[in-house]
Motif scaffolding. Sequence first.
Motif, PDB file in Angstrom:
ATOM      1  N   ILE A  11      79.550  12.496  62.173  1.00  0.00           N
ATOM      2  CA  ILE A  11      79.378  13.215  63.470  1.00  0.00           C
ATOM      3  C   ILE A  11      80.469  14.204  63.790  1.00  0.00           C
ATOM      4  O   ILE A  11      80.497  15.245  64.462  1.00  0.00           O
ATOM      5  CB  ILE A  11      79.769  12.161  64.562  1.00  0.00           C
ATOM      6  CG1 ILE A  11      81.300  11.558  64.324  1.00  0.00           C
ATOM      7  CG2 ILE A  11      78.520  11.008  64.551  1.00  0.00           C
ATOM      8  CD1 ILE A  11      81.498  10.454  65.519  1.00  0.00           C
ATOM      9  N   ASP A  12      81.466  14.434  62.953  1.00  0.00           N
ATOM     10  CA  ASP A  12      82.400  15.595  62.776  1.00  0.00           C
ATOM     11  C   ASP A  12      81.713  16.772  62.509  1.00  0.00           C
ATOM     12  O   ASP A  12      82.196  17.891  63.106  1.00  0.00           O
ATOM     13  CB  ASP A  12      83.516  15.252  61.657  1.00  0.00           C
ATOM     14  CG  ASP A  12      84.421  14.184  62.254  1.00  0.00           C
ATOM     15  OD1 ASP A  12      84.678  13.887  63.396  1.00  0.00           O
ATOM     16  OD2 ASP A  12      84.916  13.545  61.371  1.00  0.00           O
ATOM     17  N   VAL A  13      80.439  16.778  61.551  1.00  0.00           N
ATOM     18  CA  VAL A  13      80.029  18.185  61.354  1.00  0.00           C
ATOM     19  C   VAL A  13      79.301  18.659  62.731  1.00  0.00           C
ATOM     20  O   VAL A  13      79.051  19.833  62.982  1.00  0.00           O
ATOM     21  CB  VAL A  13      78.903  18.010  60.423  1.00  0.00           C
ATOM     22  CG1 VAL A  13      77.965  18.966  60.137  1.00  0.00           C
ATOM     23  CG2 VAL A  13      79.532  17.368  58.947  1.00  0.00           C
ATOM     24  N   LEU A  14      78.988  17.787  63.783  1.00  0.00           N
ATOM     25  CA  LEU A  14      78.130  17.998  64.729  1.00  0.00           C
ATOM     26  C   LEU A  14      79.091  18.351  65.842  1.00  0.00           C
ATOM     27  O   LEU A  14      78.938  19.019  66.956  1.00  0.00           O
ATOM     28  CB  LEU A  14      77.453  16.966  65.278  1.00  0.00           C
ATOM     29  CG  LEU A  14      76.478  16.414  64.145  1.00  0.00           C
ATOM     30  CD1 LEU A  14      75.705  15.086  65.018  1.00  0.00           C
ATOM     31  CD2 LEU A  14      75.371  17.409  63.968  1.00  0.00           C
ATOM     32  N   ASP A  15      80.595  17.865  65.961  1.00  0.00           N
ATOM     33  CA  ASP A  15      81.468  18.335  67.107  1.00  0.00           C
ATOM     34  C   ASP A  15      82.016  19.530  66.758  1.00  0.00           C
ATOM     35  O   ASP A  15      82.759  19.965  65.614  1.00  0.00           O
ATOM     36  CB  ASP A  15      82.351  17.445  66.765  1.00  0.00           C
ATOM     37  CG  ASP A  15      83.459  17.487  68.054  1.00  0.00           C
ATOM     38  OD1 ASP A  15      83.173  18.286  69.081  1.00  0.00           O
ATOM     39  OD2 ASP A  15      84.581  16.607  68.068  1.00  0.00           O
ATOM     40  N   SER A  18      85.899  19.709  65.791  1.00  0.00           N
ATOM     41  CA  SER A  18      86.524  18.750  65.035  1.00  0.00           C
ATOM     42  C   SER A  18      87.094  19.840  63.967  1.00  0.00           C
ATOM     43  O   SER A  18      86.935  20.777  63.905  1.00  0.00           O
ATOM     44  CB  SER A  18      85.268  18.281  63.991  1.00  0.00           C
ATOM     45  OG  SER A  18      85.651  17.478  63.155  1.00  0.00           O
ATOM     46  N   SER A  19      88.278  19.087  63.227  1.00  0.00           N
ATOM     47  CA  SER A  19      88.955  19.641  62.385  1.00  0.00           C
ATOM     48  C   SER A  19      88.235  20.205  61.199  1.00  0.00           C
ATOM     49  O   SER A  19      88.678  21.212  60.337  1.00  0.00           O
ATOM     50  CB  SER A  19      90.152  18.655  61.700  1.00  0.00           C
ATOM     51  OG  SER A  19      89.455  17.640  61.191  1.00  0.00           O
ATOM     52  N   ILE A  20      87.124  19.702  60.623  1.00  0.00           N
ATOM     53  CA  ILE A  20      86.388  20.149  59.655  1.00  0.00           C
ATOM     54  C   ILE A  20      85.702  21.557  59.980  1.00  0.00           C
ATOM     55  O   ILE A  20      85.562  22.407  59.024  1.00  0.00           O
ATOM     56  CB  ILE A  20      85.165  18.957  59.415  1.00  0.00           C
ATOM     57  CG1 ILE A  20      85.668  17.704  58.837  1.00  0.00           C
ATOM     58  CG2 ILE A  20      84.090  19.643  58.391  1.00  0.00           C
ATOM     59  CD1 ILE A  20      84.408  16.922  58.600  1.00  0.00           C
ATOM     60  N   ASN A  21      85.569  21.875  60.992  1.00  0.00           N
ATOM     61  CA  ASN A  21      84.965  23.205  61.654  1.00  0.00           C
ATOM     62  C   ASN A  21      86.044  24.096  62.059  1.00  0.00           C
ATOM     63  O   ASN A  21      85.747  25.167  62.311  1.00  0.00           O
ATOM     64  CB  ASN A  21      84.080  22.824  62.973  1.00  0.00           C
ATOM     65  CG  ASN A  21      82.793  21.895  62.366  1.00  0.00           C
ATOM     66  OD1 ASN A  21      82.240  22.246  61.363  1.00  0.00           O
ATOM     67  ND2 ASN A  21      82.395  21.216  63.417  1.00  0.00           N
ATOM     68  N   PHE A  22      87.337  23.608  61.894  1.00  0.00           N
ATOM     69  CA  PHE A  22      88.547  24.782  62.196  1.00  0.00           C
ATOM     70  C   PHE A  22      88.895  25.139  60.995  1.00  0.00           C
ATOM     71  O   PHE A  22      89.246  24.636  59.984  1.00  0.00           O
ATOM     72  CB  PHE A  22      89.645  23.700  62.937  1.00  0.00           C
ATOM     73  CG  PHE A  22      90.850  24.565  63.294  1.00  0.00           C
ATOM     74  CD1 PHE A  22      90.790  25.083  64.321  1.00  0.00           C
ATOM     75  CD2 PHE A  22      91.807  24.595  62.563  1.00  0.00           C
ATOM     76  CE1 PHE A  22      91.825  25.959  64.825  1.00  0.00           C
ATOM     77  CE2 PHE A  22      92.985  25.392  62.803  1.00  0.00           C
ATOM     78  CZ  PHE A  22      92.936  26.182  64.033  1.00  0.00           C
ATOM     79  N   PRO A  23      89.079  26.533  60.817  1.00  0.00           N
ATOM     80  CA  PRO A  23      89.661  27.330  59.499  1.00  0.00           C
ATOM     81  C   PRO A  23      91.063  26.917  59.269  1.00  0.00           C
ATOM     82  O   PRO A  23      91.939  27.218  59.939  1.00  0.00           O
ATOM     83  CB  PRO A  23      88.986  28.528  59.791  1.00  0.00           C
ATOM     84  CG  PRO A  23      89.093  28.716  61.271  1.00  0.00           C
ATOM     85  CD  PRO A  23      88.835  27.580  61.812  1.00  0.00           C
ATOM     86  N   MET A  24      91.263  26.155  58.463  1.00  0.00           N
ATOM     87  CA  MET A  24      92.823  25.795  58.163  1.00  0.00           C
ATOM     88  C   MET A  24      93.506  27.208  57.930  1.00  0.00           C
ATOM     89  O   MET A  24      94.847  27.034  57.793  1.00  0.00           O
ATOM     90  CB  MET A  24      92.964  24.711  57.009  1.00  0.00           C
ATOM     91  CG  MET A  24      92.204  23.520  57.289  1.00  0.00           C
ATOM     92  SD  MET A  24      93.053  22.773  58.953  1.00  0.00           S
ATOM     93  CE  MET A  24      94.388  21.793  58.088  1.00  0.00           C
TER      94      MET A  24
END
Length: 197
Positions: A11-15, A18-24
């Motif tokens: 579900i993190d891909v859909l949010d 989410s930190s997954i979609n945040f460029p580190m």
Amino acid sequence: MAQINYRTINIDVLDPESSINFPMDTLLPGSLPEPTNSSAAASVAQQVRQLLRGGDPEGALRHVLDTAPLGGDAQAKEVHLATVIDVLQGIRQGEMLKVLEGVISGDGGTERADCLMKYIYKGMAVQSSASGSQSPSSRKTLSPQATGSGFSQVQARNFGEGGGGQHMSVLLSWHEKLVELTGHGTIVRVLTDRRTV
């Protein structure tokens, strides 16, 4: 109707938040130096040794902290860590406070203090992991050392490795003096900074 296993959906891909979609990479400052290789770190080590031989420990410490390879590869960081530890061990304990005051005063002093604290912690971590990873059969054996007065002292023979306890003692002394001058803010900044040495 098809059975969907909801436990396997990420579900993190859909949010979107989410930190997954945040460029580190946006967390790193834009002022990172260019990537450094081990040959550049070796030339810095040579310059620092010349400053130490010339009797300028403050200049040597200032130069080694200003040229820290924050964007370097692992080999460059290891070479630079060894150089920093050589500088710290080359300064007498009576001169520590005077040298530290000179290094952290003026423009860029806070960054140098934070960089020194990073190297102190990394030196402690390398030392403790090196001593903890030895197997009992690979540890140095104890042998009596003649003292010239008829008595003998038993100690480990690790002259070429920097003498583990002495290495940690030097780092702890520097840590004490640095916290005395800069306060606990340096420790907090080092623990939260994403740039590593």
